[in-house]
Design an enzyme around this catalytic site. Structure first.
Site: not given
Length: 222
Positions: A60, A111
């Site tokens: 980000s 994940h």
């Protein structure tokens, strides 16, 4: 303005974020100075914009990490327990670890195994003491379900957009505790969920954002 906070070094970036009023808490400033973004982002680490880290993921923009740490700083005090969902590069995990100190604990969950491996390498190379002491760890898993094994948490940060209220994550908050998460599909908002000492939950919309969605690995890697 946030997008004008880019710097040529980590310290210049942090100075500009502080000068713009995005980060004001001294513990947040100290943590972002302590953790060099260049350790976690291969490309343009000090640009105030999202950067690709591969596997359909980004780190980000620095101003968003700054906003997150500011909103969570009351729940990142020394000795506290935190979770970063969609931890990606591992940068925010390290910033949180800097804030909770030697008696605190931070878990990052993602994940994508390759991202977890990459963040583990960066943490071991630059913050080895934190890894060895158990102050910080990163794991592979479905962050939408949280990480109950090390909970409950004083705070949880989510780095991708939840389609609706993340009930399973709220359940893993302490009382009191705080969750910082983008919510929505098209019109996304960062929402801060606060759980009080009685376990009652309130929510507050903080800002409009554009985040990638929390999704399955096969959809992310398309």
């Amino acid at each position: 303005m946030a997008w004008r906070c880019s710097g040529s070094t980590n310290s210049e970036l942090v100075y500009n974020l502080h000068d713009a009023g995005i980060i004001t808490n001294e513990r947040v400033v100290s943590a972002m100075n302590r953790v060099d973004r260049g350790h976690f982002s291969r490309y343009n680490p000090y640009e105030d914009s999202p950067q690709s880290i591969g596997f359909g993921a980004t780190i980000s923009a620095p101003h968003m990490h700054g906003y997150a740490l500011e909103h969570l700083q009351e729940y990142l005090k020394p000795g506290m327990n935190a979770l970063d969902v969609g931890s990606g590069s591992g940068y925010l995990v390290a910033c949180m670890a800097a804030m909770v100190g030697k008696d605190g604990h931070v878990v990052g969950i993602d994940h994508i195994p390759e991202l977890v491996q990459g963040s583990q390498v960066a943490l071991e190379e630059h913050y080895a003491d934190w890894v060895k002491s158990g102050r910080v760890k990163v794991v592979t898993g479905d962050g939408r379900k949280g990480y109950a094994e090390d909970g409950p948490y004083d705070c949880i940060h989510v780095g991708a957009a939840s389609p609706g209220t993340p009930v399973e994550l709220i359940a893993q908050l302490k009382s009191p505790g705080r969750l910082f998460v983008p919510v929505g599909n098209v019109n996304q908002q960062v929402i801060v969920y606060d759980k009080d000492t009685k376990g009652d939950v309130t929510e507050k919309k903080v800002m409009g954002v554009i985040y990638v969605p929390l999704t399955d690995p096969d959809k992310q890697l398309v």
